[in-house]
Design a protein around this motif. Structure first.
Motif: not given
Length: 399
Positions: A198-224
């Motif tokens: 649970a700890h590892r997966i929650s870290l994975l979700a947090v980092h994925a969220g950080a990659l999903e919503f940065p300004p100027g991120a490519p659409a492919a990156q946000r989708d992935a």
């Protein structure tokens, strides 16, 4: 093995049947001799008829005494009225009733036969009244001895059967306790792995969220990144549903508490010292590579169980805890204590469930576990846990 056991049972049954037949023959011949002495004018044809009826009674006794003991006894009682030899078969049939039937049936058969014996000897002319009374007393006492012997055999068999049943129940109870200990330890390991995952997966979700919503991120990156974040949350929900049932029966469990690993072993030793134990820690890991958390958790539990066993079974004895990394291929954990200074009665009883749990843990990671008495009467617990050379602590290494 089963065929040999059946053969031994058949041999015992045959030996018992032969013994009963021999006793019946001896009693029957004794009664025949007495009848011939009392009636010297008895013809040889009458004597042979007596023997023939008695032989038939013996055959019925051997063939059917176990299947229908009461019926056979009553039938042989009737045969005894026509044959002195048949009295031996009747007596051993009464013995069989006492062995195989409850005391009520035995008492009824004994009362009937005793009355017939007394009535027969009273009606048959055997000299004076004194001789008749003596004959009735002797025969009745002999008959009572046979009944008492049968009751004694029955009670002994019941006692042996009861002891065997208790032994079987004790073995079954021990087997169930061992199986329960294994299951509980596996559940405990599963709960620990749930917390780590649970700890590892929650870290994975947090980092994925950080990659999903940065300004100027490519659409492919946000989708992935969105796919990774949603998959991580779904995995956490699935894991919670699967493992959650293991927490329902855990009283007082703290689901948010992190699982202790190898760095917490010194604190565990200090807690044991604070409780009054004399514990020496030999830490041979200062220069060793970092141990993965999944190995460190098992090492911590091994030390914990070893200290607990020492406190229970050797109170007051000094305990040595040694951690090592020989050959840089595996972690060794050793807990040794001498015999307790006080009498052996001071030690608390145990069922060995903790050691079974440790064996489950060590087998889970492919290690080895040894435990047993030392030469001086103490106890030694030793475990070797493999540590891959390219594995270290960190995200992803704890699965």
């Amino acid at each position: 093995m089963r065929g040999g056991s059946v053969g031994r049972v058949d041999l015992r049954r045959t030996a018992r049947d032969l013994g009963v037949l021999a006793a019946a023959v001896v009693i029957g011949l004794f009664m025949l001799q007495g009848a011939l002495e009392e009636y010297p004018g008895k013809s040889s044809a009458e004597a042979w008829r007596d023997v023939a009826v008695g032989a038939a009674a013996m055959l019925v006794l051997v063939l059917f005494r176990r299947r229908w003991p009461v019926r056979v006894c009553l039938l042989l009682t009737v045969a005894w009225l026509f044959s002195a030899v048949a009295m031996g078969a009747m007596a051993m049939a009464s013995f069989t009733v006492a062995v195989h039937r409850p005391w009520r049936a035995t008492a009824a058969v004994a009362a009937l036969n005793t009355g017939l014996i007394a009535l027969t000897f009273a009606l048959v002319p055997l000299g004076g009244a004194r001789e008749r009374v003596q004959a009735i007393v002797v025969v009745t006492l002999g008959y009572a001895v046979l009944i008492a012997a049968g009751l004694l055999v029955r009670s002994r068999r019941q006692l042996i059967s009861s002891l065997r049943e208790r032994a079987r129940q004790a073995e079954e109870g021990q087997r169930l306790r061992v199986e329960e200990a294994r299951l509980l330890e596996r559940e405990r390991i599963a709960r620990e792995m749930h917390d780590v995952l649970a700890h590892r997966i929650s870290l994975l979700a947090v980092h994925a969220g950080a990659l999903e919503f940065p300004p100027g991120a490519p659409a492919a990156q946000r989708d992935a990144a969105g796919v990774i974040r949603r998959t991580a949350y779904e995995a956490m929900e699935d894991l919670r549903q699967v493992i959650g049932v293991l927490r329902d029966d855990t009283r007082g469990a703290d689901p948010d508490r992190p699982q202790p690993t190898l760095p917490e072993v010194p604190a565990l030793v200090e807690q044991a010292r604070a409780a009054g134990a004399h514990v020496t820690l030999e830490d041979g890991l200062p220069d060793a590579p970092e141990v993965p958390d999944r190995i460190g958790r098992h090492a911590y539990r091994i030390v914990q169980e070893g200290l607990t066993n020492a406190r229970k079974h050797a109170p007051g004895a000094p305990v040595r805890v040694a951690l090592g990394f020989p050959g840089r291929a595996g972690l060794t954990v050793e807990i040794v204590n001498p015999p307790p200074p006080g009498p052996a009665a001071d030690a608390l009883p145990g069922a060995g469930a903790g050691l079974l749990g440790l064996r489950e843990r060590v087998a889970l990671v492919g290690g080895t576990l040894e435990h047993g008495r030392t030469g001086d009467g103490g106890f030694r617990l030793y475990a070797w846990l493999p540590v891959p050379a390219d594995e270290g602590p960190g995200p992803g290494r704890d699965l």
